[in-house]
Design an enzyme around this catalytic site. Structure first.
Site, mmCIF file in Angstrom:
data_model
loop_
_atom_site.group_PDB
_atom_site.id
_atom_site.type_symbol
_atom_site.label_atom_id
_atom_site.label_comp_id
_atom_site.label_asym_id
_atom_site.label_seq_id
_atom_site.Cartn_x
_atom_site.Cartn_y
_atom_site.Cartn_z
ATOM 1 N N GLY A 264 0.795 -1.213 0.000
ATOM 2 C CA GLY A 264 0.000 0.000 0.000
ATOM 3 C C GLY A 264 0.831 1.268 0.000
ATOM 4 N N SER B 32 -2.760 -3.386 0.591
ATOM 5 C CA SER B 32 -1.655 -4.319 0.833
ATOM 6 C C SER B 32 -2.191 -5.716 1.063
ATOM 7 C CB SER B 32 -0.849 -3.888 2.064
ATOM 8 O OG SER B 32 -0.241 -2.643 1.870
ATOM 9 N N HIS C 12 -0.873 -8.033 2.997
ATOM 10 C CA HIS C 12 -0.658 -8.566 4.345
ATOM 11 C C HIS C 12 -1.713 -8.118 5.351
ATOM 12 C CE1 HIS C 12 1.197 -5.038 6.525
ATOM 13 N NE2 HIS C 12 1.274 -4.623 5.280
ATOM 14 N N THR D 51 10.790 -6.877 -12.816
ATOM 15 C CA THR D 51 10.281 -8.242 -12.876
ATOM 16 C C THR D 51 9.291 -8.484 -11.735
ATOM 17 O OG1 THR D 51 12.334 -9.015 -13.876
ATOM 18 C CG2 THR D 51 10.907 -10.677 -12.850
ATOM 19 N N CYS E 85 5.902 6.677 15.986
ATOM 20 C CA CYS E 85 7.060 6.859 16.853
ATOM 21 C C CYS E 85 8.230 7.346 16.017
ATOM 22 C CB CYS E 85 7.433 5.561 17.556
ATOM 23 S SG CYS E 85 6.210 5.016 18.757
#
Length: 380
Positions: free
Chosen positions: A69, A199, A201, A239, A327
């Site tokens: 993302g 994304s 994940h 690629t 952070c």
């Protein structure tokens, strides 16, 4: 107990199996003209079909594989483009840093950035977006997240897009759907979104995988960030990571096949957790609870408590959660999302994010709620 699924999710077993199988048996270049290249290319195209299964009305030609993302958002914002300084970008104060930092870079190139306020519930007013559109000269981009990563609050993306395009029909409307896709129905075409990013994940797919989605595959208002051999229809040279794309496509297919059931399961888990917390800790407040939220996210404020101390205590007891704040060099900052929702810095510091997935259970989150209560007593 892993309650930090807005940070990343554990891949499904079928996903890891598909990735491993692809890496072992089909480590070929999909741009090669020989039969092995065709084999890899076939897998890549099937992965695009998997993404389309989760996003109604999207054509495979509009699915561009990226590394995630963050890359996709940088690509859309276009701070790297030759004409970057000509654009006006309308976005919100609660966007992910992968929107806000590229927006700052775009401003340094001379572009105008308009950051819309949100209500105390965390939602943007489409009328504010329309007002901003009236002030624009030159090309316009709108970037508005479908759901917030910290609070789970769902934005009125379709209403914002309509409000802007009523004034500027040529505006490019983008939505970061990373925290929404697979958690609520996402219909980009119906919402009038031109381009979206997410994304893998966040959806039980592989880390390092992502997608940029064009609702019109021929739309070229997004400038390539990576130049080279012209892969991914010239939008993302290099690629392709076939194994990661296959894993993402498989994760999307599985979620599409069971979307309603999985949404209901996550909602039941979240609601169970919030009920338990509010019973055990009556003074706790769920941030953004008055707005529509994705079903897996709880951002809870514990008045008078230092969030970092509570987070450390929970980690000791085996509960993984998140502050949901940025952070820098080890120095915590108050959440820009929560302060934009009119919380004080102390209130933002006292808030923790708990985010769930299909792997969590109601029994588990009831136990987690009890551990939260116990840790709070230790800190008082």
């Amino acid at each position: 107990m892993y309650l930090d699924n807005n940070s990343t999710t554990r891949p499904l077993q079928v996903v890891t199996d598909a990735v491993l199988r692809t890496m072992k048996a089909t480590s070929w270049n999909p741009s090669s003209a020989h039969s092995l290249g065709v084999e890899a290319r076939t897998l890549l195209e099937a992965a695009r079909d998997g993404v389309c299964a989760l996003l109604p009305g999207i054509f495979p030609e509009g699915v561009i594989f990226t590394s995630g993302g963050t890359e996709g958002n940088n690509l859309v914002i276009g701070h790297h483009a030759e004409d970057a300084g000509q654009w006006t970008l309308i976005t919100t104060k609660v966007e992910h840093p992968s929107i806000l930092r590229p927006a700052e870079a775009l401003a340094r190139r001379g572009a105008r950035i308009i950051l819309l306020d949100v209500s105390a519930s965390g939602t943007v007013n489409p009328a504010d977006a329309a007002r901003a559109a009236r002030e624009t000269i030159g090309p316009v981009k709108v970037s508005i997240q479908w759901a917030n990563s910290e609070t789970g609050v769902v934005q009125p993306v379709a209403n914002v897009g309509r409000a802007v395009k009523a004034i500027r029909p040529d505006a490019l409307v983008h939505s970061d759907i990373a925290q929404a896709v697979g958690r609520v129905p996402v219909d980009l075409v119906a919402a009038g979104v031109d381009v979206a990013t997410f994304s893998g994940h966040k959806l039980h797919g592989p880390q390092g995988s992502g997608v940029l989605v064009l609702t019109d595959p021929d739309d070229r208002r997004v400038s390539p960030l990576i130049l080279g051999g012209g892969q991914e229809q010239g939008m993302r040279s290099g690629t392709q990571n076939v194994a990661a794309a296959v894993g993402l496509g498989r994760a999307a297919e599985v979620r599409a096949a069971h979307l309603e059931v999985m949404i209901a399961k996550m909602a039941a888990i979240r609601d169970c957790f919030e009920r338990a917390i509010l019973k055990l800790v009556p003074e706790a407040v769920v941030n953004g609870s008055r707005a529509s939220r994705v079903p897996n996210t709880s951002n809870i404020r514990f008045p008078g408590i230092e969030g970092m101390a509570l987070l450390a205590k929970l980690d000791e007891k085996g509960v993984a959660a998140s502050l949901g704040s940025a952070c820098s060099s080890g120095k915590p900052s108050p959440s820009h999302v929560l302060t934009a929702m009119q919380l004080s810095e102390d209130e933002a510091y006292a808030s923790l994010r708990f985010s769930f997935s299909i792997f969590n259970t109601q029994k588990e989150v009831r136990l987690a709620a009890q551990i939260v209560a116990d840790c709070l007593r230790d800190l008082q």
